[in-house]
Write an enzyme that holds these catalytic residues in place. Structure first.
Site: not given
Length: 717
Positions: A92, A260
């Site tokens: 992020h 993920h």
């Protein structure tokens, strides 16, 4: 009785109206003052690029590996491993990068400050940074927050079994928020695309330079477009968003799957119980946000995104479990305990379910977001996913390279990388440039240019056009490499291709004969033009020059990636390619900030460029001098002369008239007149208009010019 505060201050409830709120049309120069030295607590002679070379990287790596499995009771690690949290923090930070203007990314440590530290998509990353604080404290000035934030995710992957591609240190911290980065026009977090200030137009056209789909998100909405699940529509958003972060389809699938493969999403509770984000939290929370003060709120009960669950059977291991899960099961929509849409598998075997983060005897359904389902439903993404599923080694290699690109794209060329793990391989997205020669005779080159018949305008504009592409945001562009000779730059409208070709036809043979690079000769010619113009104004000087630029080839150049560097405006050459909503002077500020220049450097450069008649298309707007081609302070003298008046004759055109006769003396644009109308810029203009500052004007112009020419000379740092 409560008395009034006896001092003037800017507290939360007493913030006065800013000047730009009282006068919204006034030009706000704050973007040029973002990182004033007064915000920096380090000593004036502190050089992070030198300090980080003293860093014990092996010891740091060992400490980070240990941290991953040292679960803390105040914020326990899922399955006893902080890898997923650290990866999300790094991702992020790096994922805010966008290619259109090169802004965002992990290279400044900006995630520590608002608005990023309080974006909804960055929920609970404050805990990740606090977990890292003991390491930052230990290594101190030898390790920036920016490097540590980027490195933690890389080591997290390594600790879970991925063979990483490498890492380069060298990111220097900022000490104040980059508040003037444009993140979108929305006035609320996570506003849908039909809101009045939407970043979308037409069918679903995302406004430049934005990459994320909503204010407060890093990428796309994990629940679907505007929170409505539809994997095929989400696939379109994913493709646009990742392309604007410089990623192709294969890199996009690899990053989505690799991100993920480990960790989990958190939504096992009521989001309504969470307190405010860090910037809105109470003082006793000490910078922590999203605290649940009425329930447990940690471990299995954590709420972050609202989606709940892991993607793979073994969320602390690097494996191919993501594709096994995604492609081999059918999925259905369900709601998480926090009320978020997520996809869950139908009839999954218990052995394939991940265990609870705190109790290994409990198993839960894995989940997929709408973006994950896009990797299965979109035809192109599906092909790539199936290839990765069949070849884990290939997937791991593509991911490792894509992760390296994600975390390094905003650092610029390899010359800016420091440390023992810098990959030896040079990648095309690093805009490689070979080292140029330095053992040629400079004066011989200058003599040949002087005898060539090139004008001062031709010499100066070509050097300027070559160098002005530099972006301090991601260290791309600039004069080094002479890419102005290559596609696509040679045909950019702003580079005046016909004039450019004429000048290059003169300079290239001189470079070949002398052994110098074309890049060096272009800058030498520009410097010579400055020296001639200064001499015409009565100032004898030599513009500083350092040889060593190289010439890039077409094979070294990802031509398509340079399209975003094409100038659509250049206030320094008084040019606009089109008619824009944003004013010409605001565009000048944006370009100036990207080039890493200050307000007074911008001022002196514009004034000097005008009198040397370097305007695009040889227009005379703003050439406020009777002695055209001389590097004088006439632009400022005549701009501030009250014997003239000014009147508009078009949207971006003005006449400067003699007050006594009414005759038109000169014409000018908004970019010219703003240096007389804006109070701050007028202050700079008046300095350079003073009778005793003619020498200062020339000295400051040469210094600013040299800064532009050398902006991409990272080998000199």
């Amino acid at each position: 009785m409560t008395g009034k505060c006896p001092v003037m201050h800017g507290g939360v409830t007493t913030q006065p109206m800013a000047s730009t709120e009282w006068w919204p049309k006034s030009l706000n120069l704050d973007i040029l003052h973002q990182h004033d030295s007064k915000t920096n607590p380090m000593d004036a002679d502190f050089d992070y690029q030198q300090e980080v070379k003293k860093l014990d990287v092996d010891a740091l790596k060992k400490d980070l590996h240990n941290l991953m499995t040292q679960s803390q009771p105040w914020w326990p690690a899922d399955w006893g491993h902080y890898g997923g949290l650290m990866i999300r923090m790094t991702w992020h930070a790096a994922g805010t990068y966008r290619v259109a203007d090169g802004r965002g990314g992990a290279s400044t440590g900006n995630q520590r400050f608002a608005p990023l530290n309080s974006w909804p998509d960055n929920g609970n990353l404050d805990k990740a940074r606090r977990l890292l604080w003991p390491i930052k404290k230990k290594y101190g000035n030898k390790l920036s927050w920016a490097d540590l934030i980027a490195y933690a995710g890389t080591i997290a992957y390594e600790s879970m079994g991925l063979k990483t591609f490498g890492f380069g240190f060298g990111r220097e911290d900022i000490w104040h928020p980059e508040k003037d980065i444009y993140w979108g026009a929305e006035k609320q977090w996570l506003a849908p695309s039909d809101n009045p200030n939407s970043r979308y137009s037409g069918e679903r056209d995302l406004a430049n330079p934005l990459a994320a789909v909503m204010m407060g998100l890093i990428y796309v909405n994990p629940e679907g477009v505007d929170g409505k699940p539809d994997p095929l529509k989400t696939a379109q958003d994913v493709r646009v968003t990742f392309a604007r972060m410089a990623m192709n389809d294969e890199e996009t699938v690899a990053l989505t799957a690799g991100g993920h493969t480990v960790g989990k999403a958190h939504g096992n509770g009521k989001a309504s119980l969470l307190g405010p984000e860090p910037e809105g939290a109470e003082i006793e929370d000490q910078g922590f946000g999203w605290l649940n003060k009425t329930a447990r709120g940690i471990g299995r009960d954590t709420v972050t995104s609202g989606i709940e669950g892991a993607w793979t059977t073994h969320p602390t291991q690097w494996d191919n479990g993501y594709f096994d899960m995604l492609l081999n099961y059918d999925w259905e929509l369900k709601k998480s305990p926090a009320g978020a849409w997520q996809w869950e598998p139908i009839d999954i075997a218990d052995a394939h379910k991940p265990v609870d983060v705190e109790d290994a005897s409990i198993r839960h359904n894995p989940i997929m977001t709408d973006a994950d389902m896009a990797m299965k439903m979109d035809p192109e993404y599906r092909k790539i996913s199936e290839r990765f599923a069949k070849d884990q080694d290939y997937f791991s290699d593509v991911f490792a390279r894509a992760w390296f690109k994600l975390t390094h794209r905003d650092m610029g060329p390899k010359a800016c990388y420091i440390g023992p793990d810098v990959p030896s391989e040079t990648l095309i997205w690093q805009d490689p440039v070979p080292q140029g020669k330095t053992d040629y005779d400079l004066q011989t080159i200058k003599d040949k240019i002087l005898a060539s018949g090139l004008t001062v305008t031709e010499m100066v504009t070509t050097a300027w056009d070559s160098a002005r592409t530099f972006r301090a945001s991601d260290r791309r562009g600039g004069a080094n490499g002479a890419r102005i000779c290559l596609a696509p730059q040679a045909q950019w409208q702003g580079n005046e291709p016909t004039r450019l070709a004429k000048v290059l036809d003169v300079l290239k043979p001189i470079a070949n004969q002398s052994g110098a690079s074309v890049a060096d000769v272009i800058v030498i010619a520009g410097n010579l033009g400055i020296e001639l113009a200064a001499n015409k104004a009565g100032h004898k000087l030599t513009v500083p020059f350092t040889p060593g630029r190289g010439d890039a080839t077409a094979d070294m150049t990802d031509a398509a990636s340079f399209d975003v560097l094409e100038p659509l405006h250049d206030g320094y050459r008084n040019w606009l390619k089109g008619d824009y909503v944003v004013s010409a002077e605001e565009l000048l500020l944006d370009r100036t900030q990207l080039m890493g220049l200050t307000a007074h450097e911008m001022t002196v450069l514009v004034g000097g460029m005008r009198v040397m008649a370097t305007n695009y298309g040889d227009t005379k707007h703003g050439v406020l001098t009777e002695n055209e081609g001389a590097l004088s302070n006439d632009f400022f003298v005549n701009l501030t002369d009250m014997n003239y008046s000014w009147k508009p004759v078009g949207k971006n055109l003005y006449e400067i008239c003699d007050r006594a006769s009414g005759k038109v003396k000169w014409t000018a644009t908004r970019v010219d007149l703003v240096f007389g109308s804006n109070s701050i810029l007028r202050g700079y203009a008046e300095v350079y208009a003073q009778d005793d500052n003619q020498d200062k004007f020339v000295k400051d112009f040469v210094a600013a010019w040299t800064k532009v020419m050398n902006a991409d000379r990272f080998d000199l740092n």
